[in-house]
Structures are given as C-alpha cells and as structure tokens.
Write an enzyme that holds these catalytic residues in place. Sequence first.
Site, PDB file in Angstrom:
ATOM      1  N   ARG A 104      12.112 -29.800  -8.745  1.00 26.83           N
ATOM      2  CA  ARG A 104      10.701 -29.448  -8.941  1.00 26.83           C
ATOM      3  C   ARG A 104      10.142 -28.912  -7.625  1.00 26.83           C
ATOM      4  O   ARG A 104      10.198 -29.583  -6.603  1.00 26.83           O
ATOM      5  CB  ARG A 104       9.913 -30.688  -9.370  1.00 26.83           C
ATOM      6  CG  ARG A 104       8.402 -30.493  -9.432  1.00 26.83           C
ATOM      7  CD  ARG A 104       7.725 -31.776  -9.931  1.00 26.83           C
ATOM      8  NE  ARG A 104       6.285 -31.649 -10.006  1.00 26.83           N
ATOM      9  CZ  ARG A 104       5.438 -32.161  -9.102  1.00 26.83           C
ATOM     10  NH1 ARG A 104       5.887 -32.821  -8.066  1.00 26.83           N
ATOM     11  NH2 ARG A 104       4.143 -32.001  -9.252  1.00 26.83           N
TER      12      ARG A 104
ATOM     13  N   HIS B 276      -0.008 -26.514  -6.201  1.00 27.26           N
ATOM     14  CA  HIS B 276       0.133 -27.775  -5.453  1.00 27.26           C
ATOM     15  C   HIS B 276      -0.677 -27.616  -4.158  1.00 27.26           C
ATOM     16  O   HIS B 276      -0.129 -27.625  -3.063  1.00 27.26           O
ATOM     17  CB  HIS B 276       1.614 -28.073  -5.197  1.00 27.26           C
ATOM     18  CG  HIS B 276       1.892 -29.487  -4.754  1.00 27.26           C
ATOM     19  ND1 HIS B 276       2.846 -30.287  -5.361  1.00 27.26           N
ATOM     20  CD2 HIS B 276       1.380 -30.233  -3.761  1.00 27.26           C
ATOM     21  CE1 HIS B 276       2.897 -31.467  -4.757  1.00 27.26           C
ATOM     22  NE2 HIS B 276       2.016 -31.460  -3.777  1.00 27.26           N
TER      23      HIS B 276
ATOM     24  N   GLU C 252      -1.763 -32.952  -9.470  1.00 27.45           N
ATOM     25  CA  GLU C 252      -2.771 -33.883  -8.965  1.00 27.45           C
ATOM     26  C   GLU C 252      -4.145 -33.217  -8.755  1.00 27.45           C
ATOM     27  O   GLU C 252      -4.604 -33.064  -7.608  1.00 27.45           O
ATOM     28  CB  GLU C 252      -2.300 -34.539  -7.661  1.00 27.45           C
ATOM     29  CG  GLU C 252      -0.980 -35.266  -7.774  1.00 27.45           C
ATOM     30  CD  GLU C 252      -0.587 -35.997  -6.485  1.00 27.45           C
ATOM     31  OE1 GLU C 252      -1.393 -36.091  -5.569  1.00 27.45           O
ATOM     32  OE2 GLU C 252       0.558 -36.478  -6.414  1.00 27.45           O
TER      33      GLU C 252
ATOM     34  N   ASN D 270       2.628 -38.869 -11.104  1.00 30.07           N
ATOM     35  CA  ASN D 270       3.026 -39.172  -9.724  1.00 30.07           C
ATOM     36  C   ASN D 270       2.540 -40.573  -9.435  1.00 30.07           C
ATOM     37  O   ASN D 270       1.330 -40.846  -9.475  1.00 30.07           O
ATOM     38  CB  ASN D 270       2.399 -38.190  -8.737  1.00 30.07           C
ATOM     39  CG  ASN D 270       2.965 -36.786  -8.896  1.00 30.07           C
ATOM     40  OD1 ASN D 270       3.929 -36.575  -9.629  1.00 30.07           O
ATOM     41  ND2 ASN D 270       2.366 -35.825  -8.208  1.00 30.07           N
TER      42      ASN D 270
ATOM     43  N   TYR E 192       2.787 -43.991  -6.852  1.00 27.38           N
ATOM     44  CA  TYR E 192       3.214 -44.538  -5.553  1.00 27.38           C
ATOM     45  C   TYR E 192       2.867 -46.005  -5.379  1.00 27.38           C
ATOM     46  O   TYR E 192       3.651 -46.768  -4.816  1.00 27.38           O
ATOM     47  CB  TYR E 192       2.585 -43.731  -4.409  1.00 27.38           C
ATOM     48  CG  TYR E 192       3.184 -42.352  -4.314  1.00 27.38           C
ATOM     49  CD1 TYR E 192       4.339 -42.136  -3.579  1.00 27.38           C
ATOM     50  CD2 TYR E 192       2.630 -41.280  -5.008  1.00 27.38           C
ATOM     51  CE1 TYR E 192       4.923 -40.879  -3.516  1.00 27.38           C
ATOM     52  CE2 TYR E 192       3.208 -40.021  -4.950  1.00 27.38           C
ATOM     53  CZ  TYR E 192       4.348 -39.830  -4.204  1.00 27.38           C
ATOM     54  OH  TYR E 192       4.938 -38.590  -4.157  1.00 27.38           O
TER      55      TYR E 192
ATOM     56  N   GLU F 232       6.824 -37.478  -9.356  1.00 25.91           N
ATOM     57  CA  GLU F 232       6.940 -37.905  -7.953  1.00 25.91           C
ATOM     58  C   GLU F 232       6.938 -39.426  -7.896  1.00 25.91           C
ATOM     59  O   GLU F 232       6.148 -40.085  -8.589  1.00 25.91           O
ATOM     60  CB  GLU F 232       5.763 -37.428  -7.097  1.00 25.91           C
ATOM     61  CG  GLU F 232       5.708 -35.957  -6.829  1.00 25.91           C
ATOM     62  CD  GLU F 232       4.506 -35.564  -5.957  1.00 25.91           C
ATOM     63  OE1 GLU F 232       3.968 -36.426  -5.243  1.00 25.91           O
ATOM     64  OE2 GLU F 232       4.120 -34.385  -6.030  1.00 25.91           O
TER      65      GLU F 232
HETATM   66  O1  IFM Z   1       3.106 -35.585  -0.276  1.00 21.31           O
HETATM   67  C1  IFM Z   1       2.327 -35.868  -1.393  1.00 21.31           C
HETATM   68  C2  IFM Z   1       2.482 -34.795  -2.447  1.00 21.31           C
HETATM   69  O2  IFM Z   1       2.170 -33.541  -1.964  1.00 21.31           O
HETATM   70  C3  IFM Z   1       1.581 -35.081  -3.621  1.00 21.31           C
HETATM   71  N1  IFM Z   1       1.754 -36.420  -4.104  1.00 21.31           N
HETATM   72  C4  IFM Z   1       1.739 -37.497  -3.141  1.00 21.31           C
HETATM   73  C5  IFM Z   1       2.703 -37.184  -2.013  1.00 21.31           C
HETATM   74  C6  IFM Z   1       2.706 -38.334  -0.981  1.00 21.31           C
HETATM   75  O3  IFM Z   1       1.439 -38.519  -0.455  1.00 21.31           O
END
Ligand code: IFM
Length: 438
Positions: free
Chosen positions: A67, A110, A155, A284, A286, A344
Amino acid sequence: IWGTSTSSFQIEGAAAEGGRVPSVWDTFCRIPGKVVNGDHGDIACDHYHRYREDIALMKQLGFRYYRFSVAWPRIIPAPGVVNEEGVEFYSRLLDEVEQAGLTPMLTLFHWDLPQWLQDMGGWTNREVLEHFRLYASTLMDRFGHRISWWNTINEPYCASILGYGTGEHAPGHQNWYEAFTAAHHLLICHGIAMDLHREKGLSGQIGITLNMEHVDAASASDEDIAAAARRDGFLNRWFAEPVFHGRYPEDMIAWYGEHVRGMDFVQEGDLERIHQPGDFLGINYYARCVVKAAANDSLLQLEQIKFTEPVTDLGWEIHPDSLYKLLKHVEQNYTKGLPIFITENGAAMKDELVEGEVQDTGRQQYIHDHLAACHRFIQEGGQLKGYYVWSFLDNFEWAFGYSKRFGIIYVDYATQQRTPKQSAHWMSRVIAANALEQ
Ligand code: IFM
C-alpha cells in the site's frame, strides 16, 4: 493478505524533481518549531531514486501486497495541468511492483496537498472538489487497469482536525469551523472517487481508510462515560457515520454548536455522495484512548489519561485487546459484513543499529499481539481480510520528523542504507507460514 504500507511524502524525497511542486508539508516544515529538528521531506528515504531496491526488499521478505500513496503535487503541479513526468514515475514504480509479484493498493490522498491549492484555502475551499476530481480521474485513467485496490482518502481526521483545528499538522491552522469544513470536503472527495471508479467501469476494489480508536471511560461515572462518547464522536463517529449511515452524529453537532455554524458547509446531495461505503473499510489502528471529563477549555472538555507503560516511543499505550474490541464494534455498527482491512498498524520504537542488526523485540511483540487480536476476531467470523504493517521503512513521522522510527526496515538517513530489523525477519516467517509463531 499480508502487506506493508508507506506514503509518498514520508518516503519519496526528490521534492523538486520530476516536475513536483511544493505540498503543504514542504511549507509547514519550514515554519520554525512545527517539526522536530526542523526536519523536512526534501530527501526523506530517497525512495524516488531507490524504489527498485525497496520493492526488491519487499519481495525478498515475502510480502505480496503493498500500500502506497501518490503525491498529488507530482501529478497536478498547477490548476488543470497534468505532469507527465509524475505519472511516469508511478508507472515505473508499478512496473517494479508488478514484476516483484506484489499487488498494489493505491491511496489517492495521504496528506500532501499541493501548496497552490492551499493558497486558495486548501480543504476549506469547496473548489478543492473539482481539483481533486481531475487528480483522481487522471490516476484512474492512467492506472485503472493496473490497480486492483484503491484507497480514496487516508485518515480524513488528521488532514482536517490536526491540520485546521489543533494546528499540529500542515497547514497549521487553529480554527474548528475550518476543521469541520475541511473534514466535510475530504469526505466528499471520498465520494467523488467512488463515483469516478464506478463511472469509469473499473474492476478493482475501492474504499476509504479511517484512523480509529477504541475509547474507554476512565471511570464508570456518568461524566466520564459522556466524555468517552464525545471522544468517540469526535474521532470515530464524525467520519464513519457519514460514510456508512449518510449522516453526521446529532449529539456532536449539538456539542460543537457555533463551531459548525449550523453545518452550513453541507450542501444538498453531499451526504448521499459521501454515503458510499464501497468495497471495504481500511482501519488504521495504533492505540486505545482512555478519557475523563474535565472542566477545561478544550473543545471536548475532557482529558486523555497518559500511560507510562506499556507505551511506544510516541507514548501511545500498547493495548491489543482494544483492536479486537474496535473490530467487533466497527463490524456491528458500520461494516456489517463488508470486508475490513487493517491498512496500518505498527509501533514507533527506539531502535538502534548495532553491528548490522536491529533487535526490535518490542515492535515484534507489538505486531504479534495485534495480529493475535485480529486472529481472534477472524476466528469468531469477523470479516477482516488483510493486514498491512506500518511501516515498511523508517520515515518522516510528520511533526516528529525523523525522530521516531516506525519501520520494520531501519533507514540510516546519512547513507540511506536499509537494514531489515528483527521484526521484518519475523514477519517474513509469519507470512511464509500464513500463521503466527510465538
Ligand atoms: O505515520 C503515520 C501515517 O502517515 C498515518 N497513520 C499513522 C502513522 C503513524 O503516526
């Protein structure tokens, strides 16, 4: 589907080559104090020149899916103008990707908006829609036959809320009305890309990527539970509800009050256009978010609880169970059987290159535990179809510049040498086995 993810501004460099013009991030990086160490994207990982080597490394590690995003300022350097050199760069990149047996997922946006568009108001000016249409249409015309996975917007929260609301990201404005206007226009661009894809009769799959968090209240008090609902409304529901339900959340419209000025940026037909879930949802993920109510002057009147451990190098709490909970919630409330991709997931860690090796045990554990959470969801019938690790290379981590390393490949920025970390070798085995090892 086992993949890996990158984005144009974060890795390409060659900022003034091949007909590329500045993006909002080139400008933002030059404002003192906005990006750690005054870092910028002029060279980044020099992927523009080293893409062959990078794709070869992906292949060598066994990845089959990649990706990446296209830099809008490489394709449309001025209103109405298509830069053939920019198109050719991505065409050569795709040649390489195809020859390596990788299936690409192309992200249209992006965050690297052309600066010439920002000079007209950027995402707050509705004219951005027509400029995006030309950009997206150009890419679909040129690459439609080669791309089987399209990602519309990555995002939208970050490009709008962080870019125009909190000011942490480019263009660095601090105005909530601008932020919500920008968010709306980003979501319409998702709809425009969906329309174009259908109108052009393309056969690939297409969907949006949202950054989502599982939100917990710090206590069982009514105030904290209401604060958690606001955080969920701000980050998750404001973006997922228009795409999946064709409406903005009423409770948040009421909460924002004057900041959305009666939602006057929404015109007739907009919500119908946005309300196109497409073929998949990219998530995405985290960290989770734990909040408590606070009588402060923040927009949401809450405080985010800071954890000291386990956290990543960005201070983000490591909480894989929340990925499982988020997936369950998203499936029940939004996707309802539509395929989901983790587009992500990964961790910033303090990596060190010692005698040619990087022992990133913490990152390996992070990925392992998040894959286990995905597996649990899948075993219970969840429609999760793929996982793209963030990121392939250490890269430009936005306001943190090069100070944070997310890659499974270590990049020595002085020499541009790439070194697969322990986590990359481990992922390679996971992919080969199509199963998690301990
Ligand atoms: O690096 C970023 C990415 O560009 C978008 N999602 C979160 C990642 C980590 O912060």
